[in-house]
Scaffold this motif. Structure first.
Motif, PDB file in Angstrom:
ATOM      1  N   GLU A  11       4.286  -8.385   4.474  1.00 43.43           N
ATOM      2  CA  GLU A  11       2.957  -8.744   4.982  1.00 43.43           C
ATOM      3  C   GLU A  11       2.007  -7.552   4.947  1.00 43.43           C
ATOM      4  OE1 GLU A  11       1.291 -10.048   9.280  1.00 43.43           O
ATOM      5  OE2 GLU A  11       2.895 -11.323   8.509  1.00 43.43           O
TER       6      GLU A  11
ATOM      7  N   THR B 217       0.756  -7.108   1.483  1.00 38.95           N
ATOM      8  CA  THR B 217      -0.294  -8.105   1.242  1.00 38.95           C
ATOM      9  C   THR B 217      -1.628  -7.618   1.800  1.00 38.95           C
ATOM     10  OG1 THR B 217       1.290  -9.925   1.320  1.00 38.95           O
ATOM     11  CG2 THR B 217      -1.012 -10.483   1.706  1.00 38.95           C
TER      12      THR B 217
ATOM     13  N   THR C  68      -4.931  -6.681  -0.407  1.00 39.43           N
ATOM     14  CA  THR C  68      -6.150  -7.456  -0.152  1.00 39.43           C
ATOM     15  C   THR C  68      -7.324  -6.542   0.175  1.00 39.43           C
ATOM     16  OG1 THR C  68      -4.799  -9.286   0.699  1.00 39.43           O
ATOM     17  CG2 THR C  68      -7.144  -9.319   1.228  1.00 39.43           C
TER      18      THR C  68
ATOM     19  N   ASN D  64       6.012 -11.229  -2.047  1.00 43.40           N
ATOM     20  CA  ASN D  64       5.518 -12.423  -1.347  1.00 43.40           C
ATOM     21  C   ASN D  64       5.316 -13.567  -2.343  1.00 43.40           C
ATOM     22  OD1 ASN D  64       4.711 -11.414   1.533  1.00 43.40           O
ATOM     23  ND2 ASN D  64       3.911  -9.873   0.128  1.00 43.40           N
TER      24      ASN D  64
ATOM     25  N   ASN E 118       5.671 -16.631  -2.270  1.00 45.40           N
ATOM     26  CA  ASN E 118       5.159 -17.912  -1.758  1.00 45.40           C
ATOM     27  C   ASN E 118       3.703 -17.833  -1.287  1.00 45.40           C
ATOM     28  OD1 ASN E 118       7.665 -19.223  -2.146  1.00 45.40           O
ATOM     29  ND2 ASN E 118       8.435 -18.354  -0.230  1.00 45.40           N
ATOM     30  N   ASP E 119       3.085 -16.683  -1.440  1.00 45.61           N
ATOM     31  CA  ASP E 119       1.701 -16.507  -1.000  1.00 45.61           C
ATOM     32  C   ASP E 119       0.755 -16.917  -2.119  1.00 45.61           C
ATOM     33  OD1 ASP E 119      -0.822 -15.592  -0.184  1.00 45.61           O
ATOM     34  OD2 ASP E 119       0.061 -13.999   1.037  1.00 45.61           O
TER      35      ASP E 119
ATOM     36  N   LEU F 127      -2.569 -14.796  -2.540  1.00 46.32           N
ATOM     37  CA  LEU F 127      -2.307 -13.512  -3.198  1.00 46.32           C
ATOM     38  C   LEU F 127      -2.277 -13.682  -4.720  1.00 46.32           C
ATOM     39  CD1 LEU F 127      -1.880 -10.692  -2.086  1.00 46.32           C
ATOM     40  CD2 LEU F 127       0.574 -11.129  -2.066  1.00 46.32           C
TER      41      LEU F 127
END
Length: 432
Positions: free
Chosen positions: A122, A125, A129, A160, A162-163, A166
């Motif tokens: 996380e 991420t 971002t 990640n 499954n994001d 992203l």
């Protein structure tokens, strides 16, 4: 995290009962997540603060004790410092939510968090971002070797998978770097993973619009606005799409009056829809770019007074970022030059944009506009002093002192009594 933010907003509004209700929702969500103790730290700390503001000091102390108890338990673990990473991470996400002016601070928070907990997906991420958004607000073209967000986004997607959001950000970055085919793969994967997520749909629409598939982008945005009819961001993207359709048609009929007559109604309809959606944005959100976009659309329907009023309104805002100031001054300069036919006012605002040193495309466009106007004045017979002054201004702000001096000397040749030119020349000579 979102419930914690809502609790903070309710606290600012003085609605402490609703703030507590939001913290209860946050606590319920934590129960279904990994690392529950670490995630409770921020929420319990928020409880303590809210009860403190309510003057319920006993309840505040209960939650302070809970926070201390969690700290004591975490200290016993081999990676006990991870508790700090959690707080840095929460701070980073909060800063990303609030405003572009906090993006650099958000990046710092995620960097500190990853130093303490380098395996947290996380946090990767969040860092990816933040860097992506920072590059975006600079509105400049990056070479792949200069692009810091690309490797961060690639790694964040790996850890990640499954994001979907992203993946959409990675797709957009690849598109910026002319790697459209790879980008399309990621955007299609994102669509499959979360076909009805409005936050994601606007990124997907942006990808298709930038690929020239404006109708496909509009179809996606219509789906998004049906889900979130009051989203200023989505209405803004719809407005941008209709504006693009207007530009596409105007370019098609350029120089052909007969063809222009055929398509004029369609062009007018696109303008009307763009204005409608840009105005809709401002009903729901103070979005600076929407003010600028709206102001530049009003002249398309000959409503110059509304354009002027919109520019003046947004210029009065006191919390504009450097990039926002540049964009507004550039747009207003173009409005003054092409619609008001006021070259002096246009030059004034091109200068305002250019002397803000933040490296953006807006600054580059202002530089080009100043040079274009300068060359036009220098080529007159005889040349005008203002042409050399404009070039001198550009050189000075690009820290090219020698060429700036030469330009101001030439300007004084044609306007020897100009005190402003003499002052600039003296200041420049003192620098060397």
């Amino acid at each position: 995290m979102v419930y914690n933010l809502l609790a903070y907003i309710m606290h600012l509004k003085g609605d402490y009962t609703e703030a507590i209700n939001n913290l209860k929702q946050a606590e319920e969500n934590i129960e279904n997540s990994d690392g529950k103790d670490k995630k409770r730290l921020v929420t319990f700390g928020n409880y303590a603060w809210i009860y403190y503001y309510m003057k319920q000091y006993d309840n505040a102390q209960i939650y302070i004790d809970k926070v201390n108890q969690i700290y004591d338990e975490l200290k016993k673990l081999p990676n006990g410092t991870d508790k700090v990473a959690e707080i840095y991470g929460e701070q980073g996400w909060s800063l990303l939510k609030f405003s572009t002016q906090y993006y650099e601070k958000a990046q710092e928070c995620f960097g500190k968090a990853l130093e303490l907990d380098p395996e947290d997906p996380e946090l990767y991420t969040g860092l990816a971002t933040a860097v992506y958004r920072l590059e975006g607000i600079k509105s400049r073209r990056y070479k792949e070797s200069e692009c810091k967000s690309l490797p961060l986004l690639q790694h964040a997607v790996e850890v990640n998978p499954n994001d979907a959001v992203l993946k959409a950000l990675l797709a957009l970055k690849l598109q910026d770097l002319k790697r459209d085919k790879e980008g399309k793969t990621y955007i299609e994967e994102a669509l499959k993973q979360a076909p009805n997520l409005p936050y994601l749909l606007r990124y997907e629409a942006k990808f298709y619009r930038k690929a020239g598939l404006v109708d496909e982008a509009l179809n996606i945005l219509q789906k998004a606005v049906d889900l979130m009819p009051n989203s200023g961001f989505i209405h803004h993207q719809i407005g941008v799409c209709y504006r693009q359709k207007m530009f596409n048609l105007k370019n098609l009929v350029k120089g052909n009056s007969q063809l222009r007559y055929v398509y004029q109604k369609e062009i007018d309809e696109f303008v009307r829809k763009a204005i409608f959606h840009f105005e809709k944005v401002l009903e729901h959100k103070i979005l600076i770019i929407a003010y600028s976009d709206l102001a530049t659309m009003y002249p398309e329907v000959k409503d110059y007074e509304k354009a002027q009023d919109t520019f003046k309104k947004v210029m009065q805002f006191t919390n504009l970022t450097d990039e926002e100031k540049q964009q507004i001054h550039l747009s207003y300069g173009r409005f003054q030059e092409y619609h008001r036919k006021s070259e002096s006012e246009a030059i004034k605002h091109y200068k305002e944009c250019f002397q803000i040193t933040y490296p953006t495309l807006h600054r580059e466009y202002s530089e080009k506009a100043l040079k274009r106007l300068a060359e036009r004045k220098i080529k007159t017979n005889p040349p005008t002093a203002l042409g050399f002054e404009l070039l001198g201004f550009v050189y000075k702000n690009n820290v090219n002192v020698i060429d700036a001096i030469k330009c101001y000397e030439k300007a004084l040749k044609y306007d020897p009594d100009n005190d402003e030119y003499w002052s600039e020349l003296c200041d420049l000579k003192l620098k060397i």
